[in-house]
Enzyme design. Structure first.
Site, mmCIF file in Angstrom:
data_model
loop_
_atom_site.group_PDB
_atom_site.id
_atom_site.type_symbol
_atom_site.label_atom_id
_atom_site.label_comp_id
_atom_site.label_asym_id
_atom_site.label_seq_id
_atom_site.Cartn_x
_atom_site.Cartn_y
_atom_site.Cartn_z
ATOM 1 N N GLU A 23 21.860 82.743 54.486
ATOM 2 C CA GLU A 23 20.739 83.694 54.639
ATOM 3 C C GLU A 23 20.410 83.981 56.104
ATOM 4 O OE1 GLU A 23 16.668 82.521 54.560
ATOM 5 O OE2 GLU A 23 17.127 80.546 53.711
ATOM 6 N N LYS A 158 10.009 71.659 51.285
ATOM 7 C CA LYS A 158 9.041 70.989 52.153
ATOM 8 C C LYS A 158 7.737 70.736 51.431
ATOM 9 C CE LYS A 158 10.247 72.764 56.629
ATOM 10 N NZ LYS A 158 11.143 73.860 56.266
HETATM 11 N N1 PSU Z 1 11.767 77.116 53.652
HETATM 12 C C1 PSU Z 1 12.293 76.509 54.730
HETATM 13 N N2 PSU Z 1 12.892 77.258 55.697
HETATM 14 C C2 PSU Z 1 12.952 78.629 55.610
HETATM 15 C C3 PSU Z 1 12.398 79.248 54.442
HETATM 16 C C4 PSU Z 1 11.821 78.462 53.505
HETATM 17 O O1 PSU Z 1 12.237 75.302 54.810
HETATM 18 O O2 PSU Z 1 13.474 79.277 56.515
HETATM 19 C C5 PSU Z 1 12.475 80.755 54.302
HETATM 20 C C6 PSU Z 1 13.554 81.156 53.291
HETATM 21 O O3 PSU Z 1 14.175 82.348 53.722
HETATM 22 C C7 PSU Z 1 12.739 81.411 52.025
HETATM 23 C C8 PSU Z 1 11.473 81.993 52.593
HETATM 24 O O4 PSU Z 1 13.345 82.306 51.134
HETATM 25 O O5 PSU Z 1 11.241 81.237 53.784
HETATM 26 C C9 PSU Z 1 10.321 81.862 51.625
HETATM 27 O O6 PSU Z 1 9.253 82.626 52.080
HETATM 28 P P1 PSU Z 1 7.994 82.846 51.111
HETATM 29 O O7 PSU Z 1 7.394 81.496 50.954
HETATM 30 O O8 PSU Z 1 7.139 83.809 51.876
HETATM 31 O O9 PSU Z 1 8.528 83.431 49.840
#
Ligand code: PSU
Ligand code: MN
Length: 306
Positions: A23, A158
């Protein structure tokens, strides 16, 4: 027209070689420059060293690129947060406007599935946020996992999230959560969360076999592989969780909401730990690349047999 698959990735898929999706939100929004670029390029190298073909995914001038060049990866790293974070709801607009977009787990899954890639390696997934009962903040990643046929190799999630609720949500939508040689859901910086995964899988072959059955039965949706961070890079859960708690308080104070929450929390934690958490983050992605490539290789073998 809206998706461009690189020649190398196209050829690899046609020849049933293991292709690994990667990604770009982790590059543009998840890590600082230049570590983001160094990590992204190193992950690609690890995939290659283990016999796979990397396909880093992002949106360039409205086109979903599957298999970015090193120069394009560099650009995603340099531009950082100025590139829009693109989840499912954003995809049509960003493409129609011919803009750049960093793909989240959800959109990377969408583009990977359309290109025919089964395995996707990342760091951590989005999930049900703490206090989602009030905020309704549940990552679109979970709905994508419910419906889109891609296996996501991660180091769990996390503790910025509500991990028990995240597991409940995944159960409701029929997403298998498989531990790689582990009984517990991994908690990103640390190996344990105190929560059980659905199954402890002994190796890549066992995982590939389960994925092969899921696909053969037409049971749509993703699979999560929870791969604990290697012991030597893991952080003490008590220490890291106190940083996470502080970051959550900080977020409330500053009024950050919606799609800005995850990047805000990641940055606040990395700053507070003076880069220690970033070093762990990088190592767990490397480790996921090794396991993901092994799984993709076994899936290819299963395709040959059938
Ligand atoms: N969790 C991590 N590192 C990240 C992400 C999530 O530990 O970089 C990123 C990923 O791209 C995930 C996004 O899809 O954050 C999720 O964002 P949201 O919670 O806004 O959906
Ligand atoms: Mn959200």
């Amino acid at each position: 027209m809206y998706i461009r698959v690189s020649e190398e990735v196209k050829a690899a898929l046609a020849a049933n070689k293991p292709v690994i999706a990667l990604e770009s939100t982790i590059i543009s929004h998840g890590m600082p420059y230049p570590q983001n670029v160094e990590t992204a390029l190193q992950v690609e190298k690890i995939v290659r060293d283990h016999g796979g073909i990397p396909a880093t995914i992002g949106i360039i001038e409205g086109v979903g690129v599957v298999g970015m060049s090193p120069e394009e990866i560099e650009e995603f790293g340099k531009r950082g947060m100025s590139i829009a974070k693109v989840s499912r709801r954003d995809l049509p607009v960003i493409m129609a406007k011919k803009q750049w977009g960093a793909t989240t787990v959800a959109t990377t899954m969408i583009l990977a599935a359309q290109a025919g890639i089964e395995v996707f390696v990342t760091g951590g997934i989005g999930g049900v946020h703490r206090e989602a009962q009030q905020t309704f903040d549940i990552s679109a990643d979970l709905q994508e996992l419910a419906h889109t046929n891609v296996t996501v190799v991660c180091a769990g999630a996390k503790a910025i999230l509500d991990l028990p609720l995240t597991l409940e949500y995944l159960e409701t939508f029929g997403v298998p959560v498989l531990g790689y040689q582990s009984d517990e859901l991994a908690a990103f910086y640390s190996r344990t969360s105190g929560l059980k995964v659905d199954y402890n899988m002994k190796d890549a072959k066992e995982i590939a076999d389960a994925i092969t059955v899921k696909r053969s039965l037409g049971l749509n949706g993703g699979v999560i592989i929870s791969n604990p961070i290697p012991e030597e890079y893991a952080m003490d859960p008590k220490v890291i969780n106190s940083y996470i708690d502080n970051a959550l308080i900080e977020m409330k104070k500053s009024g950050v909401k919606g799609k800005d929450c995850t990047p805000f929390l990641l940055k606040t934690i990395a700053d507070a730990t003076e880069g220690k958490s970033l070093a762990s983050n990088i190592q767990l992605v490397f480790n996921n690349a090794i396991v993901g490539t092994a799984i993709a290789t076994e899936i290819c073998k299963n395709k040959e047999i059938r």
